[in-house]
Design an enzyme around this catalytic site. Structure first.
Site, PDB file in Angstrom:
ATOM      1  N   TYR A  15       0.806  -1.396  -0.203  1.00  0.00           N
ATOM      2  CA  TYR A  15       0.074  -0.215   0.006  1.00  0.00           C
ATOM      3  C   TYR A  15       0.801   1.189   0.179  1.00  0.00           C
ATOM      4  O   TYR A  15       2.087   1.209   0.266  1.00  0.00           O
ATOM      5  CB  TYR A  15      -1.015  -0.068   1.140  1.00  0.00           C
ATOM      6  CG  TYR A  15      -0.400   0.397   2.490  1.00  0.00           C
ATOM      7  CD1 TYR A  15       0.491  -0.479   3.025  1.00  0.00           C
ATOM      8  CD2 TYR A  15      -0.604   1.634   3.079  1.00  0.00           C
ATOM      9  CE1 TYR A  15       0.953  -0.126   4.504  1.00  0.00           C
ATOM     10  CE2 TYR A  15      -0.073   2.007   4.290  1.00  0.00           C
ATOM     11  CZ  TYR A  15       0.815   1.012   4.938  1.00  0.00           C
ATOM     12  OH  TYR A  15       1.448   1.574   6.255  1.00  0.00           O
TER      13      TYR A  15
ATOM     14  N   ARG B  98       8.043   4.182  -4.646  1.00  0.00           N
ATOM     15  CA  ARG B  98       8.228   3.331  -3.455  1.00  0.00           C
ATOM     16  C   ARG B  98       7.290   2.149  -3.575  1.00  0.00           C
ATOM     17  O   ARG B  98       7.417   0.829  -3.348  1.00  0.00           O
ATOM     18  CB  ARG B  98       7.805   4.052  -2.200  1.00  0.00           C
ATOM     19  CG  ARG B  98       8.014   3.224  -0.945  1.00  0.00           C
ATOM     20  CD  ARG B  98       7.971   4.029   0.607  1.00  0.00           C
ATOM     21  NE  ARG B  98       6.502   4.588   0.549  1.00  0.00           N
ATOM     22  CZ  ARG B  98       6.237   5.436   1.514  1.00  0.00           C
ATOM     23  NH1 ARG B  98       7.096   5.864   2.479  1.00  0.00           N
ATOM     24  NH2 ARG B  98       4.938   5.817   1.709  1.00  0.00           N
TER      25      ARG B  98
ATOM     26  N   ARG C 298      -7.570 -20.524  -0.897  1.00  0.00           N
ATOM     27  CA  ARG C 298      -6.611 -20.475   0.045  1.00  0.00           C
ATOM     28  C   ARG C 298      -5.433 -21.539  -0.014  1.00  0.00           C
ATOM     29  O   ARG C 298      -5.505 -22.752   0.069  1.00  0.00           O
ATOM     30  CB  ARG C 298      -7.096 -20.507   1.244  1.00  0.00           C
ATOM     31  CG  ARG C 298      -6.050 -20.285   2.499  1.00  0.00           C
ATOM     32  CD  ARG C 298      -6.608 -20.290   4.051  1.00  0.00           C
ATOM     33  NE  ARG C 298      -5.565 -19.834   4.853  1.00  0.00           N
ATOM     34  CZ  ARG C 298      -4.541 -20.796   5.395  1.00  0.00           C
ATOM     35  NH1 ARG C 298      -4.582 -21.986   4.993  1.00  0.00           N
ATOM     36  NH2 ARG C 298      -3.720 -20.404   6.198  1.00  0.00           N
TER      37      ARG C 298
ATOM     38  N   HIS D 197      -0.792 -21.019   0.635  1.00  0.00           N
ATOM     39  CA  HIS D 197       0.227 -19.826   0.591  1.00  0.00           C
ATOM     40  C   HIS D 197       0.938 -19.777  -0.529  1.00  0.00           C
ATOM     41  O   HIS D 197       1.281 -18.668  -0.867  1.00  0.00           O
ATOM     42  CB  HIS D 197       1.277 -20.382   1.545  1.00  0.00           C
ATOM     43  CG  HIS D 197       0.687 -20.504   2.991  1.00  0.00           C
ATOM     44  ND1 HIS D 197      -0.348 -21.565   3.434  1.00  0.00           N
ATOM     45  CD2 HIS D 197       1.046 -19.920   4.324  1.00  0.00           C
ATOM     46  CE1 HIS D 197      -0.787 -21.395   4.913  1.00  0.00           C
ATOM     47  NE2 HIS D 197       0.163 -20.387   5.290  1.00  0.00           N
TER      48      HIS D 197
ATOM     49  N   LYS E  26       6.464  -1.467   2.196  1.00  0.00           N
ATOM     50  CA  LYS E  26       5.097  -1.159   2.722  1.00  0.00           C
ATOM     51  C   LYS E  26       4.076  -2.145   2.482  1.00  0.00           C
ATOM     52  O   LYS E  26       3.091  -2.097   1.659  1.00  0.00           O
ATOM     53  CB  LYS E  26       4.756   0.203   2.109  1.00  0.00           C
ATOM     54  CG  LYS E  26       4.132   1.127   3.028  1.00  0.00           C
ATOM     55  CD  LYS E  26       4.248   2.648   2.654  1.00  0.00           C
ATOM     56  CE  LYS E  26       3.069   3.568   3.295  1.00  0.00           C
ATOM     57  NZ  LYS E  26       3.214   3.569   4.751  1.00  0.00           N
TER      58      LYS E  26
HETATM   59  N1  PDD Z   1       2.668   5.373   7.536  1.00  0.00           N
HETATM   60  N2  PDD Z   1       7.133   3.968   9.135  1.00  0.00           N
HETATM   61  C1  PDD Z   1       6.236   3.427   9.193  1.00  0.00           C
HETATM   62  C2  PDD Z   1       6.068   2.068   9.774  1.00  0.00           C
HETATM   63  C3  PDD Z   1       4.870   3.975   8.596  1.00  0.00           C
HETATM   64  O1  PDD Z   1       3.801   3.063   8.461  1.00  0.00           O
HETATM   65  C4  PDD Z   1       4.913   5.365   7.924  1.00  0.00           C
HETATM   66  C5  PDD Z   1       3.775   5.891   7.283  1.00  0.00           C
HETATM   67  C6  PDD Z   1       6.355   5.909   7.867  1.00  0.00           C
HETATM   68  C7  PDD Z   1       6.250   7.352   7.387  1.00  0.00           C
HETATM   69  O2  PDD Z   1       6.491   7.149   5.839  1.00  0.00           O
HETATM   70  P1  PDD Z   1       5.875   8.585   5.047  1.00  0.00           P
HETATM   71  O3  PDD Z   1       6.719   9.483   5.500  1.00  0.00           O
HETATM   72  O4  PDD Z   1       6.132   7.996   3.630  1.00  0.00           O
HETATM   73  O5  PDD Z   1       4.334   8.674   5.435  1.00  0.00           O
HETATM   74  C8  PDD Z   1       7.529   5.275   8.417  1.00  0.00           C
HETATM   75  C9  PDD Z   1       1.277   5.759   6.905  1.00  0.00           C
HETATM   76  C10 PDD Z   1       1.257   7.176   7.019  1.00  0.00           C
HETATM   77  C11 PDD Z   1       0.320   4.738   7.222  1.00  0.00           C
HETATM   78  O6  PDD Z   1       0.605   3.621   7.478  1.00  0.00           O
HETATM   79  O7  PDD Z   1      -0.713   5.179   7.535  1.00  0.00           O
END
Ligand code: PDD
Length: 286
Positions: A33, A52, A100, A102, A147
């Site tokens: 995400y 990213r 389902r 893995h 992410k």
């Molecule tokens: N989170 N570290 C983690 C674990 C995060 O989930 C986030 C952002 C950041 C900061 O990243 P950025 O500057 O790109 O927002 C660092 C978002 C905002 C969320 O999960 O809602």
């Protein structure tokens, strides 16, 4: 205006958006995400967020469902269809719907979902007072640079801070600072800005990059290196950064004041620079 979302090719009201229960996002948390802030309807650092996203997709071995130009068009369309001037665009790609198992399914289209909520940045009062944080051992996996939507570790840790009446949790792994549950963390000692380097233990924050750029432009000395727990606990200033919190001072840690317990001079300088920078970027985009 009703909230409009995007799902697999179509815009629709949120209440009409449905996905099958066998979606691998639901069953395995198998997806990635992004959260992209938009100010006055201009997405902030969109190319960086899309880069990213591409790295996250590569890391989980998922073919990108859309090219950057298409993502860009969709993000703008979604922002136009929603009411708020400042929005937080959420974008998610999962490995799609399959029985389902893995192992990855073959020939299954990914699920692409986007929504947008009003962007709520810290109130002026919170910026002036700073927030509280607690500390915890970072027990997440070893790919925190990706992410991914499987955020149970982050949610459990974040809830501890909620239970303690704090904004965020500052995490340490093997005695060194990693990050917050949903933010990056910076320390200031003797006027020097200390930040953990980008590696597999932290998310490479888009706001983290902005903060470092602004610090460099404002001649704040920077050290990108492992920051020990003792250095964090004895810091003059602590900050967090994220797309929704921007840059925010942490003024108590585990109930103890950080420095003199007020947002420090380096924070104030960078916070001001951040607000100026945002205004400049929006003027250029308009
Ligand atoms: N989170 N570290 C983690 C674990 C995060 O989930 C986030 C952002 C950041 C900061 O990243 P950025 O500057 O790109 O927002 C660092 C978002 C905002 C969320 O999960 O809602």
């Amino acid at each position: 205006m009703n909230e409009i979302v995007y799902l697999n090719g179509d815009f629709m009201p949120l209440e009409n958006a449905r996905i099958p229960v066998l979606d691998r996002g639901f069953i395995f948390g198998d997806g990635v995400y992004e959260v992209i802030p938009a100010y006055s309807r201009h997405p902030f650092r969109l190319p960086e967020h899309l880069a990213r996203l591409q790295r996250s997709l590569d890391a989980i071995r998922l073919e990108p469902p859309l090219a950057d130009a298409e993502w860009t068009r969709l993000v703008h369309q979604l922002i136009e269809r929603n009411a708020a001037e400042d929005q937080a665009v959420y974008l998610q790609v999962t490995r799609g719907v399959a029985k389902r198992d893995h192992a990855f399914p073959k020939g299954v289209p990914p699920t692409v979902f986007m929504m947008s909520n009003p962007l709520v940045t810290p109130s002026r009062e919170l910026v002036e007072r700073g927030g509280a944080a607690i500390t915890a051992t970072d027990f997440r996996w070893l790919r925190c640079d990706v992410k991914v939507i499987s955020l149970l570790g982050n949610c459990l840790l974040r809830q501890r801070s909620v239970d303690a009446g704090a904004e965020e949790v500052v995490m340490f792994r093997d005695g060194y600072l990693t990050e917050g549950s949903s933010s990056n963390i910076f320390a200031v000692r003797g006027g020097v800005l200390l930040a953990p380097p980008k590696n597999h233990l932290v998310l490479p924050g888009i706001t983290y990059d902005v903060v470092l750029e602004l610090a460099a432009a404002n001649k704040v000395p920077i050290e990108l290196r492992e920051v020990s727990e003792d250095e964090v606990r004895g810091a003059d200033e602590l900050w967090l950064s994220s797309s929704s919190k921007e840059v925010l001072a942490v003024t108590t840690l585990d109930g103890h004041p950080v420095g003199d317990g007020k947002p420090g001079p380096v924070f104030k300088q960078i916070h001001r620079a951040f607000q100026d920078f945002k205004r400049k970027v929006m003027r250029q985009a308009a």
